[in-house]
Design a protein around this motif. Structure first.
Motif, mmCIF file in Angstrom:
data_model
loop_
_atom_site.group_PDB
_atom_site.id
_atom_site.type_symbol
_atom_site.label_atom_id
_atom_site.label_comp_id
_atom_site.label_asym_id
_atom_site.label_seq_id
_atom_site.Cartn_x
_atom_site.Cartn_y
_atom_site.Cartn_z
ATOM 1 N N MET A 43 0.706 -1.221 0.034
ATOM 2 C CA MET A 43 0.111 -0.030 -0.075
ATOM 3 C C MET A 43 0.812 1.162 -0.086
ATOM 4 O O MET A 43 0.431 2.247 -0.387
ATOM 5 C CB MET A 43 -0.922 -0.049 1.220
ATOM 6 N N ALA A 44 2.058 1.099 0.543
ATOM 7 C CA ALA A 44 2.736 2.413 0.879
ATOM 8 C C ALA A 44 3.435 2.668 -0.796
ATOM 9 O O ALA A 44 3.871 3.874 -0.894
ATOM 10 C CB ALA A 44 4.119 2.360 1.657
ATOM 11 N N GLY A 45 3.417 1.784 -1.701
ATOM 12 C CA GLY A 45 4.147 1.999 -2.941
ATOM 13 C C GLY A 45 3.669 3.343 -3.807
ATOM 14 O O GLY A 45 4.382 4.111 -4.122
ATOM 15 N N ALA A 46 2.294 3.638 -3.654
ATOM 16 C CA ALA A 46 1.655 4.781 -4.454
ATOM 17 C C ALA A 46 1.998 6.118 -3.941
ATOM 18 O O ALA A 46 2.706 6.897 -4.344
ATOM 19 C CB ALA A 46 0.354 4.646 -4.504
ATOM 20 N N ILE A 47 1.912 5.941 -2.512
ATOM 21 C CA ILE A 47 2.346 7.305 -1.764
ATOM 22 C C ILE A 47 3.819 7.626 -1.696
ATOM 23 O O ILE A 47 4.253 8.627 -2.131
ATOM 24 C CB ILE A 47 1.695 7.302 -0.298
ATOM 25 N N THR A 48 4.574 6.633 -1.407
ATOM 26 C CA THR A 48 6.067 6.881 -1.450
ATOM 27 C C THR A 48 6.458 7.263 -2.688
ATOM 28 O O THR A 48 7.601 7.954 -2.980
ATOM 29 C CB THR A 48 6.811 5.472 -0.894
ATOM 30 N N GLY A 49 6.098 6.322 -3.679
ATOM 31 C CA GLY A 49 6.608 6.544 -5.247
ATOM 32 C C GLY A 49 6.195 7.900 -5.568
ATOM 33 O O GLY A 49 7.093 8.612 -6.342
ATOM 34 N N GLY A 50 5.024 8.340 -5.437
ATOM 35 C CA GLY A 50 4.708 9.853 -5.662
ATOM 36 C C GLY A 50 5.388 10.719 -5.016
ATOM 37 O O GLY A 50 6.022 11.693 -5.658
ATOM 38 N N ALA A 51 5.817 10.592 -3.667
ATOM 39 C CA ALA A 51 6.571 11.445 -2.980
ATOM 40 C C ALA A 51 8.018 11.747 -3.407
ATOM 41 O O ALA A 51 8.391 12.912 -3.469
ATOM 42 C CB ALA A 51 6.482 11.165 -1.331
ATOM 43 N N ILE A 52 8.603 10.740 -3.660
ATOM 44 C CA ILE A 52 9.875 10.402 -3.977
ATOM 45 C C ILE A 52 10.088 11.048 -5.599
ATOM 46 O O ILE A 52 10.920 12.066 -5.718
ATOM 47 C CB ILE A 52 10.353 9.183 -3.828
ATOM 48 N N THR A 53 9.187 10.670 -6.230
ATOM 49 C CA THR A 53 9.547 11.259 -7.719
ATOM 50 C C THR A 53 9.062 12.641 -7.929
ATOM 51 O O THR A 53 9.942 13.295 -8.652
ATOM 52 C CB THR A 53 8.343 10.481 -8.577
ATOM 53 N N THR A 54 8.150 13.106 -6.994
ATOM 54 C CA THR A 54 7.982 14.698 -7.167
ATOM 55 C C THR A 54 8.980 15.283 -6.268
ATOM 56 O O THR A 54 9.390 16.417 -6.862
ATOM 57 C CB THR A 54 6.594 14.902 -6.401
ATOM 58 N N GLY A 55 9.566 15.027 -5.217
ATOM 59 C CA GLY A 55 10.438 15.999 -4.409
ATOM 60 C C GLY A 55 11.729 15.517 -4.723
ATOM 61 O O GLY A 55 12.461 16.491 -4.599
#
Length: 474
Positions: A159-171
């Protein structure tokens, strides 16, 4: 290795405290499952920077899943033959090194190759972590709690994949979704070296090469064919060819294991243990339940309700938290209630939750049509997944702990891969019959069909659970 040292190893299966051993197993499982989904949000950025074609981009995800599922049995047997500690550390080295290559990749082919190597590392890690739990937690209550924590860590990773991936890719950059594994892997390698004792057999180990080749190639071909079904018809050469080849190789694998192998990669005698045989059938079915819940609910939120990727991740967070809590609770209840009551209660929640979710449409509200049923489904998965993992690995000789861990993980992964292809085909066909086949309403109708099919899987798991042993001995 002398008989005295062997006896000492068995009496003291870990060099560090039990909490550290369990934390290590959970962290490895979290990382393995996280990397199956963390790249999804970053795919557009990867496509632009490395010049992927639309077809090639899918292999950033499929390459990992293919080798992960295909090499799992081999990874589990290697853990038994060469030592759980050794294979877990080797898996971390392969996983971390391939993550470094992927993060620094400047060509599409290099990234896909790195992702496939990551899958091989994951296929070594996943069964090794289960073997570590089986051999280090032998008391029923402690083992049940360990399985609950291990299951919860995998659920959180998914479940953490979408949130973590989005945060790392954006930041930062998409590259850091791979590079971050390098320091984490280094820490876990150090912890493994400190906390785990060697479990390598005293006798000289030999790998069943014929079984390894036929079994691994058979699983890989079968999964590859199933993956191709999203782009080609089930009767096409691209799909039917690999599936038939995979099934023939698996038949050959079974013959080799039964008649010719002196030290078989998958000892068929393990299937005489009822919990192993029945538990793995149920894990195969539960793989489809997980796909219907996390993957197709995500598609429903984005394509039918118009949520962004980040909103979707946040929208699924309550269910993820519920799963973690219930999985830990199930681990506490298992030694008191046995397997069947927990599985049947979980299946009732699954059937009710998916039946409720199947009523959702493009104009539905989140709270009443998505949140409620997904919480109920999360309760069902939380009750069933750790319970079935415990049932499928109970009563297994210590020397086969890695093998049975590989089998249990393979069953779940193969079930998920096959179900994903079947569900995607069914959803697409159903949407095409609706007016405006690509409209949110039409897509919602396709997803509703998938949720109804998941009700059937839940009822099938309940029926198969009646074949389980009456008492779980841990």
């Amino acid at each position: 290795m002398t008989s005295t040292s062997t006896a000492t190893e068995r009496a003291r299966p870990h060099a560090g405290p039990a909490w550290l051993v369990l934390s290590l197993a959970c962290a490895c499982q979290f990382m393995v499952i996280l990397d199956a989904s963390i790249v999804n949000v970053a795919l557009p950025s990867i496509e632009r920077e490395l010049g992927f074609t639309a077809t090639g981009l899918a292999w950033v995800v499929n390459g990992y899943l293919l080798t992960f599922a295909g090499f799992m049995l081999l990874g589990g047997r290697a853990a038994d033959l060469f030592g759980h500690r050794q294979i877990l550390i080797a898996g971390l080295v392969v996983f971390s090194a391939s993550s470094l290559v992927g993060g620094l990749a400047t060509a599409a082919e290099v990234l896909v190759a790195a992702r496939m190597a990551q899958g091989v590392g994951a296929a070594m890690l996943a069964p090794a972590t289960l073997a570590v739990i089986n051999t280090n937690f032998t008391e029923a209550h402690a083992r049940a709690r360990a399985f609950g924590a291990w299951s919860a860590s995998g659920g959180v990773g998914g479940m953490a994949g979408a949130i973590t991936g989005g945060a790392i890719t954006t930041g930062l950059s998409w590259r850091w979704i791979f590079l971050i594994n390098v320091p984490i892997g280094a820490v876990l390698i150090a912890v493994a070296m400190m906390s785990l004792a060697s479990t390598r057999a005293g006798r000289r180990a030999s790998l069943d090469l014929t079984g390894a080749v036929t079994g691994t190639a058979g699983l890989a071909a079968l999964i590859y064919g199933v993956m191709q079904s999203t782009d080609h018809g089930w009767t096409s050469v691209q799909v039917a060819g690999p599936i038939v080849a995979g099934l023939l190789l698996l038949v050959a694998f079974t013959v080799v294991e039964a008649r010719f192998a002196t030290q078989p990669m998958m000892p068929l005698r393990l299937f005489s243990i009822r919990g192993v045989a029945v538990g793995n059938v149920m894990l195969l079915l539960l793989g489809g339940i997980a796909i219907a819940m996390w993957y197709f609910t995500s598609l429903f939120l984005q394509n039918a309700l118009g949520y962004s990727a980040l909103q979707t991740g946040l929208g699924q967070t309550p269910a993820a938290v519920t799963f973690v809590v219930i999985a830990r609770m199930a681990a506490t209840l298992l030694p008191r209630t046995d397997v069947r009551p927990l599985v049947l209660a979980g299946c009732a929640c699954l059937a009710a939750g998916f039946g409720w979710l199947a009523q959702a449409h493009a104009d539905s509200g989140y709270v009443t049509s998505v949140l409620g049923p997904t919480l109920l489904i999360a309760v069902g998965i939380g009750l069933t997944f750790p319970t079935l993992m415990a049932a499928a690995t109970a009563d297994v000789p210590e020397g086969d702990a890695g093998t049975i861990g590989g089998l249990a993980n393979t069953a779940s992964q193969v079930g998920g891969s096959v179900s994903l292809a079947v569900f995607a085909t069914a959803a697409s066909a159903r949407a095409a019959t609706e007016a405006g086949g690509s409209s949110p309403a039409a897509l919602a109708a396709g997803y509703d069909l998938v949720f109804l099919m998941a009700v059937g899987l839940g009822l099938a798991i309940a029926a198969v659970s009646l074949l389980l042993p009456k008492h779980w001995r841990g």
